[in-house]
Structure formats: C-alpha cells, structure tokens
Design a protein around this motif. Structure first.
Motif, short mmCIF file in Angstrom:
data_model
loop_
_atom_site.label_atom_id
_atom_site.label_comp_id
_atom_site.label_asym_id
_atom_site.label_seq_id
_atom_site.Cartn_x
_atom_site.Cartn_y
_atom_site.Cartn_z
N LEU A 59 0.76 -1.27 0.09
CA LEU A 59 -0.16 -0.04 0.00
C LEU A 59 1.02 1.19 0.12
CD1 LEU A 59 -2.90 -0.97 2.56
CD2 LEU A 59 -3.24 -0.01 0.04
N LYS A 60 1.81 1.25 0.79
CA LYS A 60 2.92 2.51 1.01
C LYS A 60 3.46 2.62 -0.31
CE LYS A 60 3.13 2.54 5.90
NZ LYS A 60 4.26 2.71 7.07
N CYS A 61 3.99 1.59 -0.96
CA CYS A 61 4.65 1.84 -2.30
C CYS A 61 3.90 2.55 -3.31
CB CYS A 61 5.20 0.23 -2.77
SG CYS A 61 6.74 -0.32 -1.74
N LYS A 62 2.74 2.12 -3.43
CA LYS A 62 1.95 2.67 -4.34
C LYS A 62 1.18 3.94 -3.91
CE LYS A 62 -1.73 1.95 -7.92
NZ LYS A 62 -2.81 1.31 -8.35
N HIS A 63 1.09 4.06 -2.57
CA HIS A 63 0.35 5.23 -2.13
C HIS A 63 1.30 6.09 -1.28
CE1 HIS A 63 -3.41 4.15 -4.08
NE2 HIS A 63 -3.11 2.81 -3.70
N MET A 64 2.28 6.70 -1.62
CA MET A 64 3.20 7.35 -0.84
C MET A 64 2.55 8.39 0.13
SD MET A 64 5.92 5.95 -2.11
CE MET A 64 7.56 6.99 -1.94
N GLU A 65 1.55 8.72 0.15
CA GLU A 65 0.92 9.69 1.23
C GLU A 65 0.62 8.80 2.52
OE1 GLU A 65 -2.44 8.04 -1.20
OE2 GLU A 65 -0.57 8.79 -1.62
N CYS A 66 0.76 7.49 2.32
CA CYS A 66 0.54 6.64 3.65
C CYS A 66 1.77 6.33 4.42
CB CYS A 66 0.10 5.25 3.23
SG CYS A 66 -1.77 5.37 2.46
N ILE A 67 2.91 7.01 3.79
CA ILE A 67 4.12 6.74 4.55
C ILE A 67 4.25 7.62 5.71
CG2 ILE A 67 6.67 6.79 4.52
CD1 ILE A 67 6.25 6.15 1.34
N GLY A 68 4.29 7.08 6.94
CA GLY A 68 4.69 8.30 7.98
C GLY A 68 6.11 8.48 8.38
N SER A 69 6.17 9.78 9.03
CA SER A 69 7.62 10.15 9.29
C SER A 69 8.52 9.23 10.06
CB SER A 69 7.42 11.55 10.05
OG SER A 69 7.10 11.30 11.39
N ARG A 70 8.10 8.36 10.91
CA ARG A 70 8.55 7.18 11.52
C ARG A 70 9.09 5.93 10.82
NH1 ARG A 70 6.55 5.03 16.55
NH2 ARG A 70 4.78 4.15 15.43
N ASP A 71 8.47 5.79 9.57
CA ASP A 71 8.87 4.83 8.78
C ASP A 71 10.34 4.59 8.38
OD1 ASP A 71 8.79 2.65 6.75
OD2 ASP A 71 6.82 3.09 6.20
N THR A 72 10.92 3.76 8.84
CA THR A 72 12.51 3.61 8.42
C THR A 72 12.64 2.64 7.26
OG1 THR A 72 12.80 1.92 10.06
CG2 THR A 72 13.29 4.22 10.67
#
Length: 145
Positions: A59-72
């Motif tokens: 989901l995050k790869c396709k929808h970059m807006e789902c990536i949080g700031s803590r996502d390493t």
C-alpha cells in the motif's frame, strides 16, 4: 509499526485477526514444503505480523501519502531495497490466500480485496523491475473475462 498501522486502517481487532488465522492454521502450515516447528501461538502471530507488513508495504509503495515520518523502511535511512529483495525470496513467501482473506475481513478493502492485492502486487513488481511481464499478465486477465 506496520501491524499497528494495518490494525488501525483495517478497523479489525488484533483478536479477530488472530482468531481468523487460527481457523486457517492447518491450511497455512500445509502450504509449506517443510514442517514448521513453531508453536501454534507463535506461528499465528508470525503470520499476522508478516501479512500486515506485506499488505502495508505494498500500500505504501503505491500510495506514498501513507508513509509516516517514523517509517524507516521507506524514509531515510531507507531499507526499501532490502525489503524488496526479501519479498522476492521464495522461502519468505506467504500464501496469497491469507493476505486476501485478512483484507476481506475489513470493510476498507471493499468487495474485491483480491483485485486490490493483485493490483498492488502487479504495480509493485512492474514499477520496480519494469513491465517485462505486464503483457503476459494482461493476456491472462483478458482471458479470464
């Protein structure tokens, strides 16, 4: 972190997911060539953690807006390449049915969780390795219609 995000996004309790996976445990274990010696509790939790991670990663790869700031994984220091390579290792694979059925428990995935997962997976692999398989994929989809 990905499990917490998956639980919040899916609007399903961790207890419900655990109960659901427990019902599928025998089928899941039978998907692997080797006998998995983990206890039932450990195996079920591992499947939930891995499945939540894969679903959220796609989901995050396709929808970059789902990536949080803590996502390493997807933010610096980025571990994306390591995860991408790990997902492609056959011995690290989850049976697709469990990803599909876990998504099917949540209303946010709509009536077609399988179509969403196929779309996310197709997008991920096409985007990362080019579209060398896209034509073959589309032919198979057209054949099924």
């Amino acid at each position: 972190m990905y499990l917490q995000e998956f639980l919040a996004l899916s609007m399903v309790s961790v207890e419900r997911f655990i109960e659901f996976i427990k019902e599928k445990e025998t089928r899941l274990r039978n998907c692997y060539a080797e006998t998995i010696e983990f206890s039932s509790e450990y195996f079920i939790k591992m499947i939930l953690m891995d499945a939540a991670f894969v679903i959220m990663f796609l989901l995050k790869c396709k929808h970059m807006e789902c990536i949080g700031s803590r996502d390493t994984i997807l933010n610096p220091p980025c571990k994306f390449v390591d995860v991408m390579n790990d997902i492609c290792l056959l011995e690290n694979q989850l049976p697709f049915f469990i990803l599909n059925e876990l998504c099917g428990l949540s209303p946010i995935f709509g009536d077609s969780p399988k179509a969403i997962l196929i779309e996310l997976t197709h997008w991920f692999f096409s985007n990362e390795w080019g579209s060398w398989k896209v034509g073959e994929y589309r032919e198979k989809i057209d054949f099924l219609k």
